[in-house]
Design an enzyme around this catalytic site. Structure first.
Site, PDB file in Angstrom:
ATOM      1  N   LYS A 146       0.814  -1.221   0.000  1.00  0.00           N
ATOM      2  CA  LYS A 146       0.000   0.000   0.000  1.00  0.00           C
ATOM      3  C   LYS A 146       0.842   1.263   0.000  1.00  0.00           C
ATOM      4  O   LYS A 146       0.436   2.291  -0.552  1.00  0.00           O
ATOM      5  CB  LYS A 146      -0.935   0.012   1.213  1.00  0.00           C
ATOM      6  CG  LYS A 146      -2.095  -0.953   1.044  1.00  0.00           C
ATOM      7  CD  LYS A 146      -3.111  -0.810   2.142  1.00  0.00           C
ATOM      8  CE  LYS A 146      -4.294  -1.726   1.863  1.00  0.00           C
ATOM      9  NZ  LYS A 146      -5.197  -1.842   2.971  1.00  0.00           N
ATOM     10  N   LYS A 226      -4.578  -9.952  -7.148  1.00  0.00           N
ATOM     11  CA  LYS A 226      -5.905 -10.240  -6.580  1.00  0.00           C
ATOM     12  C   LYS A 226      -6.915  -9.204  -7.080  1.00  0.00           C
ATOM     13  O   LYS A 226      -6.534  -8.063  -7.399  1.00  0.00           O
ATOM     14  CB  LYS A 226      -5.865 -10.283  -5.054  1.00  0.00           C
ATOM     15  CG  LYS A 226      -5.647  -8.955  -4.392  1.00  0.00           C
ATOM     16  CD  LYS A 226      -6.063  -8.953  -2.921  1.00  0.00           C
ATOM     17  CE  LYS A 226      -5.976  -7.526  -2.426  1.00  0.00           C
ATOM     18  NZ  LYS A 226      -6.769  -7.141  -1.337  1.00  0.00           N
ATOM     19  N   LYS A 229     -10.719  -3.442  -5.064  1.00  0.00           N
ATOM     20  CA  LYS A 229     -11.459  -2.204  -5.315  1.00  0.00           C
ATOM     21  C   LYS A 229     -10.521  -1.105  -5.793  1.00  0.00           C
ATOM     22  O   LYS A 229     -10.932  -0.166  -6.447  1.00  0.00           O
ATOM     23  CB  LYS A 229     -12.114  -1.708  -4.017  1.00  0.00           C
ATOM     24  CG  LYS A 229     -13.339  -2.474  -3.588  1.00  0.00           C
ATOM     25  CD  LYS A 229     -13.876  -1.888  -2.279  1.00  0.00           C
ATOM     26  CE  LYS A 229     -14.750  -2.884  -1.544  1.00  0.00           C
ATOM     27  NZ  LYS A 229     -14.982  -2.558  -0.142  1.00  0.00           N
TER      28      LYS A 229
HETATM   29  P1  TYM Z   1     -11.453  -5.414   3.025  1.00  0.00           P
HETATM   30  O1  TYM Z   1     -12.559  -4.457   3.286  1.00  0.00           O
HETATM   31  O2  TYM Z   1     -10.359  -5.006   2.117  1.00  0.00           O
HETATM   32  O3  TYM Z   1     -12.032  -6.771   2.464  1.00  0.00           O
HETATM   33  C1  TYM Z   1     -13.081  -7.480   3.099  1.00  0.00           C
HETATM   34  C2  TYM Z   1     -12.830  -8.969   3.006  1.00  0.00           C
HETATM   35  O4  TYM Z   1     -12.738  -9.368   1.634  1.00  0.00           O
HETATM   36  C3  TYM Z   1     -11.572 -10.170   1.456  1.00  0.00           C
HETATM   37  N1  TYM Z   1     -11.070  -9.985   0.074  1.00  0.00           N
HETATM   38  C4  TYM Z   1     -10.834 -10.988  -0.786  1.00  0.00           C
HETATM   39  N2  TYM Z   1     -10.961 -12.317  -0.662  1.00  0.00           N
HETATM   40  C5  TYM Z   1     -10.645 -13.073  -1.761  1.00  0.00           C
HETATM   41  N3  TYM Z   1     -10.214 -12.548  -2.940  1.00  0.00           N
HETATM   42  C6  TYM Z   1     -10.072 -11.216  -3.096  1.00  0.00           C
HETATM   43  N4  TYM Z   1      -9.660 -10.717  -4.264  1.00  0.00           N
HETATM   44  C7  TYM Z   1     -10.384 -10.375  -1.985  1.00  0.00           C
HETATM   45  N5  TYM Z   1     -10.361  -9.018  -1.800  1.00  0.00           N
HETATM   46  C8  TYM Z   1     -10.786  -8.801  -0.539  1.00  0.00           C
HETATM   47  C9  TYM Z   1     -10.582  -9.624   2.479  1.00  0.00           C
HETATM   48  O5  TYM Z   1      -9.570 -10.577   2.759  1.00  0.00           O
HETATM   49  C10 TYM Z   1     -11.499  -9.367   3.658  1.00  0.00           C
HETATM   50  O6  TYM Z   1     -11.683 -10.552   4.403  1.00  0.00           O
HETATM   51  N6  TYM Z   1      -8.521  -5.121   7.045  1.00  0.00           N
HETATM   52  C11 TYM Z   1      -9.748  -5.687   6.542  1.00  0.00           C
HETATM   53  C12 TYM Z   1     -10.984  -5.274   7.330  1.00  0.00           C
HETATM   54  C13 TYM Z   1     -10.917  -5.508   8.805  1.00  0.00           C
HETATM   55  C14 TYM Z   1     -11.030  -6.757   9.464  1.00  0.00           C
HETATM   56  C15 TYM Z   1     -10.964  -6.444  10.853  1.00  0.00           C
HETATM   57  C16 TYM Z   1     -11.161  -8.066   9.020  1.00  0.00           C
HETATM   58  C17 TYM Z   1     -10.772  -4.542   9.742  1.00  0.00           C
HETATM   59  N7  TYM Z   1     -10.797  -5.105  10.981  1.00  0.00           N
HETATM   60  C18 TYM Z   1     -11.016  -7.458  11.811  1.00  0.00           C
HETATM   61  C19 TYM Z   1     -11.217  -9.078   9.997  1.00  0.00           C
HETATM   62  C20 TYM Z   1     -11.150  -8.754  11.351  1.00  0.00           C
HETATM   63  C21 TYM Z   1      -9.952  -5.194   5.125  1.00  0.00           C
HETATM   64  O7  TYM Z   1      -9.434  -4.183   4.729  1.00  0.00           O
HETATM   65  O8  TYM Z   1     -10.846  -5.920   4.415  1.00  0.00           O
END
Ligand code: TYM
Length: 360
Positions: A146, A226, A229
């Site tokens: 990032k 991957k 967004k």
């Molecule tokens: P975020 O908002 O980027 O994504 C949400 C969830 O989607 C999964 N994900 C994917 N899985 C498979 N293939 C992909 N291409 C893909 N893109 C996204 C992410 O792994 C995630 O599970 N840091 C986290 C949010 C968060 C969180 C937490 C998660 C904040 N606090 C506590 C678990 C526990 C995030 O940015 O997810």
């Protein structure tokens, strides 16, 4: 300064309770058992794509059936690690609520809440951050990715994984359903829980990652990356609200190699493997079963078949989301109830943490 008896009792009680518990079990008692609790979160940064859905949200829904305690959070504090327009953010929080409900999250069986409505996430993040070295954060691949190319990155982006650890540990979460990209953050949460436990007593569980069968859905334009967004080209991903036409167009244009036969080879045929992975995620079939069934199908035709499966999976979600978005009051009231339920768990836990640390 005179303190009232009420104030003293209120603030001493958690400490007393905790002290008794610590006396009963040895300080580093690794055998303490914690009740199972699922915790996960998603950022309100626009409509989720099929990577979010097949990588995480589908697991969230399944886990509601098998776990007594499931907590899902719309993590708005995380989303402001990159600039957000306030009006859009407000809108995105509600549309994420509608989207999760449309996917099947049931706020009566678990807790669905907005992270910033529970102030203790940031309090615990501070305490955990005071026990986290810079080198732990420097090594995280997500930070390297990032911050790459940024002239001067923001502090929040750097400490974001500590806040994520606080999210999970505040509720003593034991199982964390996420996509593969998040596993390093859950590792950090475990490490920070261990450090805290070693200093203050075995208070936090060590949370475990739960992955789906499709933990890393790839970009349709760059199958070596991957789906995300943040990729500029919207044709690289399928959003949960895309129309059937948009879905068919995007899958048709998905980058695959020129070999027409359907075989599953992640390393040499990543684009096609991604499409096969999507079919498996939708139908619960194995890649070999999919290849066998499509041994006479050419890759161009196969794309159309996968597109139809995605349309079938997403259409009910899109329609339900449209219905839910017409009653914003209802969506807000779900988040309010979720906050109240989350607070019931978070409040006593943070009081105990503060007592252990010596604030109370
Ligand atoms: P975020 O908002 O980027 O994504 C949400 C969830 O989607 C999964 N994900 C994917 N899985 C498979 N293939 C992909 N291409 C893909 N893109 C996204 C992410 O792994 C995630 O599970 N840091 C986290 C949010 C968060 C969180 C937490 C998660 C904040 N606090 C506590 C678990 C526990 C995030 O940015 O997810």
């Amino acid at each position: 300064m005179a303190l009232s008896i009420g104030f003293i009792l209120k603030n001493l009680r958690p400490a007393g309770r905790l002290a008794r518990r610590c006396l009963c079990s040895s300080v580093r008692d690794e055998n303490v058992t914690f009740p199972e609790r699922v915790f996960s979160g998603i950022q309100p940064t626009g409509i989720p794509h099929i990577g979010n859905y097949f990588g995480a949200i589908k697991n969230w829904i399944k886990l509601q059936d098998t776990n007594d305690s499931v907590i899902y959070s719309i993590v708005d504090l995380h989303s402001v690690t990159v600039p957000q327009d306030p009006t859009t953010l407000r809108e995105n929080i509600l549309s994420m609520t509608a989207c999760l409900l449309a996917c099947g999250i049931d706020p009566d069986r678990g807790i669905l809440f907005q992270q910033s409505q529970v102030p203790y996430h940031t309090e615990l993040a501070w305490i955990l951050g005071c026990n986290c070295t810079l080198s732990r954060l420097d090594h995280l691949p997500t930070w390297k990715e990032k911050s790459a190319g940024m002239k001067d990155a923001m502090l929040g982006l750097y400490t974001y994984p500590v806040l994520q650890a606080a999210d999970i540990l505040l509720y003593k979460g034991t199982r964390v359903p996420v996509g593969e990209d998040q596993t390093c953050h859950i590792e950090l949460a475990r490490a920070l829980a261990k450090i805290f436990n070693n200093r203050f007593g075995h208070y936090f569980p060590l949370p475990e990652v739960l992955l789906t069968e499709a933990p890393r859905i790839k970009s349709l334009r760059h199958p070596d990356k991957k789906m995300s967004k943040s990729e500029a080209n919207p044709k690289s991903r399928i959003d949960l609200t895309d129309s059937p036409d948009e879905i068919r167009q995007k899958v048709k244009k998905a980058v695959i190699d020129s070999e027409p036969k359907i075989t599953y080879d992640i390393d040499n045929r990543p684009g096609l493997a991604n499409l096969i992975g999507l079919e498996c995620a939708i139908t619960d079939k194995s890649p070999s079963q999919v290849c066998e069934e499509n041994c006479n199908v050419m890759s161009g035709q196969y794309k159309l078949k996968v597109a139809d499966l995605i349309v079938e999976e997403l259409t009910p979600i899109r329609l339900q989301m449209e219905r839910l978005l017409s009653d914003r009051q209802h969506l807000s009231s779900i988040l309010e109830k979720g906050r109240d339920k989350a607070m019931e768990i978070a409040e006593p836990n943070i009081a105990e943490v503060k007592s252990l640390v010596g604030f109370l």
